[in-house]
Design an enzyme around this catalytic site. Structure first.
Site, PDB file in Angstrom:
ATOM      1  N   LYS A  79      32.861  46.243  37.869  1.00 42.71           N
ATOM      2  CA  LYS A  79      33.280  45.975  36.489  1.00 42.71           C
ATOM      3  C   LYS A  79      32.114  46.283  35.555  1.00 42.71           C
ATOM      4  O   LYS A  79      30.960  45.976  35.876  1.00 42.71           O
ATOM      5  CB  LYS A  79      33.684  44.500  36.387  1.00 42.71           C
ATOM      6  N   SER A 154      40.365  39.852  32.291  1.00 37.40           N
ATOM      7  CA  SER A 154      39.705  41.005  31.736  1.00 37.40           C
ATOM      8  C   SER A 154      39.319  42.076  32.759  1.00 37.40           C
ATOM      9  O   SER A 154      39.056  43.211  32.373  1.00 37.40           O
ATOM     10  CB  SER A 154      38.442  40.556  31.008  1.00 37.40           C
ATOM     11  N   SER A 178      39.681  35.855  34.885  1.00 39.88           N
ATOM     12  CA  SER A 178      39.563  37.311  34.714  1.00 39.88           C
ATOM     13  C   SER A 178      39.539  38.119  36.003  1.00 39.88           C
ATOM     14  O   SER A 178      39.670  39.333  35.964  1.00 39.88           O
ATOM     15  CB  SER A 178      38.315  37.648  33.901  1.00 39.88           C
TER      16      SER A 178
END
Lengths: 486, 99
Positions: A79, A154, A178
């Site tokens: 990420k 996210s 997330s």
């Protein structure tokens, strides 16, 4: 070349035995990314030359006869709020658009020490603030199972990358769900370890008392493999736990006798019918495996979203004060006569959701509101923690849906921040209490969208939690149903 | 929150505290959104927290202090290359005070 391995635990055998070279694997995934990602938008950074260079270094290592790491050659996506030396790390924000960190996050360093191949950096909501990936400053990320739908957030890019088999596993970060919510929306496993088990060093801070890095994988056993590498004490993070959990004990059990799983029945009333139905199926599967399902109540869990949004935004408003355009990141091009003007110009590069959260966080910390909002929320946090301690005296684990809804359509919730925040209804409490929690595939809705179930456990029950999911996955095959890509 | 003048005053105060500049359009939009969100988080007021202590961190485990020994620092050149503006090997900003 066709790669038939679905799991990291499978692929690692092929790689280590030399049945497949790392270069062949790198080529295979590169081709997939080039073919599918222009439409999916999972990656913010992907550099085929760099991938091939890493692969050739690893192949040479094997040729040299040197001992091979636990993750030898596994293509893992990271990420883009986790620092990688030599690769951009933008946190999905214009303010860090060209930022290349001078160091690796500790978790990335651990992956590299075990010979993983970092395949690229994945899309996310700006500074990990969002539940749909629509707040990325760079591009839209789509759900691999239906491109008109969000992948969740996210860590939406990591979820789509794993779901679409553009990598074998990924790292995400979880502040209020997330890792778990996008895992649920994308039919994969997303695991949030006990707070402090993974170092936060090099994870771009959102809310430091809630943030943690977690693996996103096809199976719980793959998540355990990654955890055995990244869950380590780190002197660079003062909240890092100085203890170790033996993730090699994670395995599937044939029976779950004596296990008591609490079911938060009230949570089902907040869910779409398809979600509630799949959770009922999940209950039946666990019962079949010998577990005892115990209906439980925990009213404060369903009140946790407002508590979370006070705590998380307060911490975010302090953490994001560092983006001033002085030390790193981008500075606004407009000419500034004074430093204060430059700081304001630079901070105009924040997106709308980030500004919204900074302002809310500033409000709850400001004089006159501090006690009645911030301190009040911290007291509620204590009540939530106490409530979990009571609960885990009577049951071993707690089962809920991961998200009250199936994936929603792109654009559907963008104009309604509160509705967006409520996507986190069942995930934020694990962060507020620092508990381990995992989302895993438990079926599909009538229109073919993935649904995830969540299990939370007491502090440091991480390995047992993953064993429970491994056992479930041995009995079901939802996680083996890939998206139809063309 | 009461009238729009008060709302505007509050949002301007928050902008000043957080060094965020908003256009008047943004100000209007964010003011009404913030009002809704504050109304929403207000729900915590109905939870009885009498006699409860606040939890300030993410872990109850006492934090470990590391040994007070210096570690190899980051390379100065690597760090300075991430800066938006530099002078020699220093960070450069516009002046802090007006001349």
């Amino acid at each position: 070349m066709k790669v038939s391995a679905v799991y990291a635990t499978e692929l690692i055998h092929q790689l280590k035995s030399g049945k497949t070279s790392v270069s062949e694997i790198a080529e295979y995934y590169t081709e997939r990314i080039q073919k599918f990602d222009s439409e999916l938008g999972a990656f913010l950074y992907f550099n085929p030359e760099d991938v091939m260079r890493q692969a050739s270094v690893l192949d040479k290592k094997r040729a040299s006869g040197a001992p091979l790491g636990k993750l030898f050659g596994l293509p893992i996506a990271i990420k883009d709020n986790i620092c990688t030396k030599g690769m951009p790390t933008t946190a999905g924000s214009k303010i860090l658009e060209k930022y290349q960190p001078p160091y690796n996050a500790t978790a990335v360093e651990h992956l590299l020490n075990e010979d993983a191949l970092i395949i690229g950096k994945t899309n996310l909501d700006e500074f990990a603030m969002g539940s749909s990936c629509e707040h990325s400053a760079f591009k839209l990320c789509r759900n691999a199972y239906n491109r008109e739908y969000v992948p969740g957030g996210s860590s939406g890019g990591s979820a789509t990358a794993v779901a679409a088999r553009l990598c074998i596993a990924a790292l995400g970060s979880d502040t209020g769900g997330s890792v778990r919510q996008p895992a649920s929306f994308s039919n994969i496993v997303g695991f949030k370890p006990t707070y402090g088990l993974v170092s936060r060093y090099g994870l771009i801070a959102f809310a430091s008392s809630l943030d943690i890095i977690g693996p996103m994988t096809i199976s719980a056993l793959d998540a355990a493999l990654l955890c055995s590498v990244i869950c380590k004490y780190d002197r660079c993070d003062s909240t890092s736990l100085n203890l170790s959990i033996d993730f090699s004990t994670v395995s599937l059990n044939n029976r779950l006798n004596d296990m008591r799983i609490g079911l938060l029945e009230e949570s089902l009333k907040h869910c779409e019918n398809d979600v509630a139905d799949r959770i009922s199926d999940t209950v039946r599967t666990f019962e079949k495996l010998g577990a005892r399902i115990v209906p439980v109540e925990m009213p404060i869990l369903l009140e946790s979203v407002p508590i979370y949004y006070v705590v998380a935004t307060a911490e975010a408003s302090a953490n994001l004060a560092r983006y001033s355009g002085v030390i790193y990141g981008k500075r606004s091009k407009s000419h500034a006569k004074l430093a204060s003007e430059m700081i304001e110009n630079t901070r105009s590069l924040f997106g709308e959701e980030v500004k919204r959260r900074i302002l809310l966080g500033t409000f709850v910390l400001s004089s006159g509101y501090y006690d009645s909002y911030y301190i009040k929320a911290l007291k509620c946090r204590t009540l939530l923690i106490n409530s979990f301690s009571e609960l885990f005296k009577t049951v071993d684990f707690l089962l809920t849906p991961t998200s009250p809804t199936t994936p929603f359509k792109i654009g559907e919730r963008l104009d309604d921040p509160i509705k967006m925040y409520e996507s986190d209804l069942l995930t934020v409490s694990a962060n507020l209490a620092g508990l381990p929690a995992v989302s895993f595939p438990c079926g599909f809705s009538k229109n073919g969208l993935p649904i995830g179930a969540q299990i939370m456990g007491p502090h440091l029950s991480d390995a047992k939690l993953l064993s429970l999911v491994a056992t479930f996955q041995n009995e079901t095959d939802f996680h083996l149903i890939p998206p139809a890509l063309s | 929150m009461a009238d729009s003048a008060e709302k505007e005053k509050l949002i301007e105060h928050l902008c000043k505290l957080s060094a965020i500049r908003l256009s008047s359009e943004e100000k209007q939009k964010l003011a009404s959104e913030l009002e809704r969100i504050i109304g929403y988080v207000q729900r915590i007021q109905s939870i009885n927290t009498e006699g409860v202590n606040p939890t300030r961190g993410g872990t109850e485990t006492p934090l470990e202090l590391r040994e007070d020994k210096p570690k190899e620092p980051l390379n100065r050149e690597d760090v300075i290359t991430t800066a938006p503006d530099t002078f020699c090997d220093l960070f450069r900003t516009p002046p802090i005070l007006e001349e």
